[in-house]
Write an enzyme that holds these catalytic residues in place. Structure first.
Site, PDB file in Angstrom:
ATOM      1  N   ASN A   9       0.870  -1.177   0.000  1.00  0.00           N
ATOM      2  CA  ASN A   9       0.000   0.000   0.000  1.00  0.00           C
ATOM      3  C   ASN A   9       0.910   1.231   0.000  1.00  0.00           C
ATOM      4  OD1 ASN A   9      -1.803   2.042   0.476  1.00  0.00           O
ATOM      5  ND2 ASN A   9      -2.393   1.361   2.539  1.00  0.00           N
ATOM      6  N   TRP A  10       0.994   1.874  -1.146  1.00  0.00           N
ATOM      7  CA  TRP A  10       1.919   3.018  -1.263  1.00  0.00           C
ATOM      8  C   TRP A  10       1.364   4.270  -0.591  1.00  0.00           C
ATOM      9  CZ3 TRP A  10       3.903   2.876  -7.082  1.00  0.00           C
ATOM     10  CH2 TRP A  10       4.549   1.651  -7.302  1.00  0.00           C
ATOM     11  N   LYS A  11       0.105   4.256  -0.197  1.00  0.00           N
ATOM     12  CA  LYS A  11      -0.538   5.416   0.443  1.00  0.00           C
ATOM     13  C   LYS A  11      -0.328   6.663  -0.426  1.00  0.00           C
ATOM     14  CE  LYS A  11      -0.067   3.094   4.850  1.00  0.00           C
ATOM     15  NZ  LYS A  11       0.071   3.184   6.284  1.00  0.00           N
ATOM     16  N   HIS A  96      -9.231   1.015   5.085  1.00  0.00           N
ATOM     17  CA  HIS A  96      -7.960   1.231   5.783  1.00  0.00           C
ATOM     18  C   HIS A  96      -8.206   2.135   6.995  1.00  0.00           C
ATOM     19  CE1 HIS A  96      -3.893   2.415   6.713  1.00  0.00           C
ATOM     20  NE2 HIS A  96      -3.503   1.347   6.041  1.00  0.00           N
ATOM     21  N   GLU A  98      -6.626   4.513   8.134  1.00  0.00           N
ATOM     22  CA  GLU A  98      -6.433   5.948   7.856  1.00  0.00           C
ATOM     23  C   GLU A  98      -7.688   6.536   7.227  1.00  0.00           C
ATOM     24  OE1 GLU A  98      -2.794   5.367   5.713  1.00  0.00           O
ATOM     25  OE2 GLU A  98      -1.825   4.806   7.590  1.00  0.00           O
ATOM     26  N   GLU A 168      -4.793  -5.019  10.578  1.00  0.00           N
ATOM     27  CA  GLU A 168      -3.775  -3.989  10.781  1.00  0.00           C
ATOM     28  C   GLU A 168      -4.039  -3.274  12.102  1.00  0.00           C
ATOM     29  OE1 GLU A 168      -1.988  -2.682   6.764  1.00  0.00           O
ATOM     30  OE2 GLU A 168      -3.739  -1.461   7.105  1.00  0.00           O
ATOM     31  N   GLY A 174       3.032   2.290  10.817  1.00  0.00           N
ATOM     32  CA  GLY A 174       3.985   3.395  10.670  1.00  0.00           C
ATOM     33  C   GLY A 174       4.697   3.771  11.965  1.00  0.00           C
ATOM     34  N   SER A 214       3.993  -2.089  10.302  1.00  0.00           N
ATOM     35  CA  SER A 214       5.447  -2.172  10.486  1.00  0.00           C
ATOM     36  C   SER A 214       6.012  -3.543  10.122  1.00  0.00           C
ATOM     37  CB  SER A 214       5.834  -1.772  11.909  1.00  0.00           C
ATOM     38  OG  SER A 214       5.444  -0.434  12.154  1.00  0.00           O
ATOM     39  N   GLY A 235       3.172  -1.118   4.206  1.00  0.00           N
ATOM     40  CA  GLY A 235       3.178   0.322   3.945  1.00  0.00           C
ATOM     41  C   GLY A 235       4.584   0.794   3.599  1.00  0.00           C
ATOM     42  N   GLY A 236       5.274   1.363   4.585  1.00  0.00           N
ATOM     43  CA  GLY A 236       6.589   1.962   4.375  1.00  0.00           C
ATOM     44  C   GLY A 236       7.571   1.085   3.607  1.00  0.00           C
TER      45      GLY A 236
HETATM   46  P1  13P Z   1       3.404   0.402   7.651  1.00  0.00           P
HETATM   47  O1  13P Z   1       3.936  -0.883   7.030  1.00  0.00           O
HETATM   48  O2  13P Z   1       4.101   1.621   7.145  1.00  0.00           O
HETATM   49  O3  13P Z   1       3.339   0.298   9.140  1.00  0.00           O
HETATM   50  O4  13P Z   1       1.892   0.561   7.131  1.00  0.00           O
HETATM   51  C1  13P Z   1       1.040  -0.534   7.179  1.00  0.00           C
HETATM   52  C2  13P Z   1      -0.204  -0.190   6.465  1.00  0.00           C
HETATM   53  O5  13P Z   1      -0.968   0.660   6.907  1.00  0.00           O
HETATM   54  C3  13P Z   1      -0.484  -0.874   5.198  1.00  0.00           C
HETATM   55  O6  13P Z   1      -1.770  -0.624   4.754  1.00  0.00           O
END
Ligand code: 13P
Length: 251
Positions: A9-11, A96, A98, A168, A174, A214, A235-236
């Site tokens: 997920n590149w957000k 998600h 977020e 998640e 993050g 993470s 994510g990251g």
């Molecule tokens: P991180 O891997 O950056 O913690 O993010 C996870 C995430 O929200 C994937 O959708």
């Protein structure tokens, strides 16, 4: 059969140029990933098309990060499932944390979005997970059960074949704080059970449940070794091709 999947997920990261470069690197290195592991990337809407072209001929599938809760019309700023499908997406992420937290995404909206996505022929990666204070209050099981029930109990066993759940925990996203493999396994098994209660053991067994929060090359192996963890939503670490691919090679 239950699929192993690692999805990135590149957000709201990368411009089109960076995104295409990242996608090319992921596509090239994807040949190193075992055939049974599915790879998905979810770039921002603006470069779905370009990233899709960069992935052509590789095993990497394309996903959106969200979709509209209407099919078309006067919904300024929204992107419909047909638009997403038409640029080559096979998936959309929905729910998600977020989006739930910052954009008022409700379970009711997620039912609508999931219906539209499935009708358009998209697979859905539905995210669930508790916040820190909910875990500290011991409410994480209730929160996850409710999120799963509120959305997925509106669907059929047939629909469930095109749905993947991503657990998640919000406190792990993050933050560099990963759930331990025991914590993650415990709740994945619980979520599978919530699916089984409504749809039966076979559907639950076939369901892929991904861990997100993470997840990185250093902890993916231990997480993916757990019986009920079928991959990750990254994510990251998905923003660096070599890390993303290393995670996918961790099964
Ligand atoms: P991180 O891997 O950056 O913690 O993010 C996870 C995430 O929200 C994937 O959708």
């Amino acid at each position: 059969m239950r699929r192993k999947i690692v999805a990135g997920n590149w957000k709201m990261n990368t411009t089109k140029v960076d995104g295409v470069e990242l996608a090319k690197q992921v596509a090239e290195a994807s040949a190193e990933v075992p055939a049974e592991v599915g790879l998905v990337v979810a770039p921002p809407f603006t470069h779905l098309c370009a990233v899709g072209k960069a992935l052509a001929g590789s095993k990497v599938e394309l996903s959106a990060q969200n979709c509209a809760d209407h099919t078309s019309g006067a919904y300024t700023g929204e992107v419909s499932v047909d638009m997403i499908k038409a640029v080559g997406c096979g998936w959309t992420i929905l729910g998600h944390s977020e989006r739930r937290e910052y954009y008022g995404e409700t379970d009711e909206k997620l039912v609508e979005k999931t219906k539209l996505a499935l009708a358009a022929g998209l697979g859905v990666i539905l995210c669930v997970g508790e916040k820190l204070e909910q875990r500290e209050a011991g409410k994480h099981f209730d929160v996850c059960a409710e999120q799963v029930k509120n959305v997925l109990y509106h669907f059929s066993a047939e629909d469930m074949k095109n749905i993947v759940i991503a657990y998640e925990p919000v406190w792990a996203i993050g933050t560099g704080k990963t759930a331990t493999s025991e914590q993650a396994q415990e709740i994945h098994a619980f979520i599978r059970n919530v699916v089984a209660e409504k749809f039966g053991a076979e559907v639950a067994e076939d369901m892929s449940i991904l861990y997100g929060g993470s997840c990185k090359p250093s902890n993916a192996k231990e997480l993916f070794a757990q019986k009920d963890i079928d991959g990750g939503l990254i994510g990251g670490a998905a923003l660096k091709a070599s890390d993303f691919i290393e995670i996918a090679k961790s099964f």
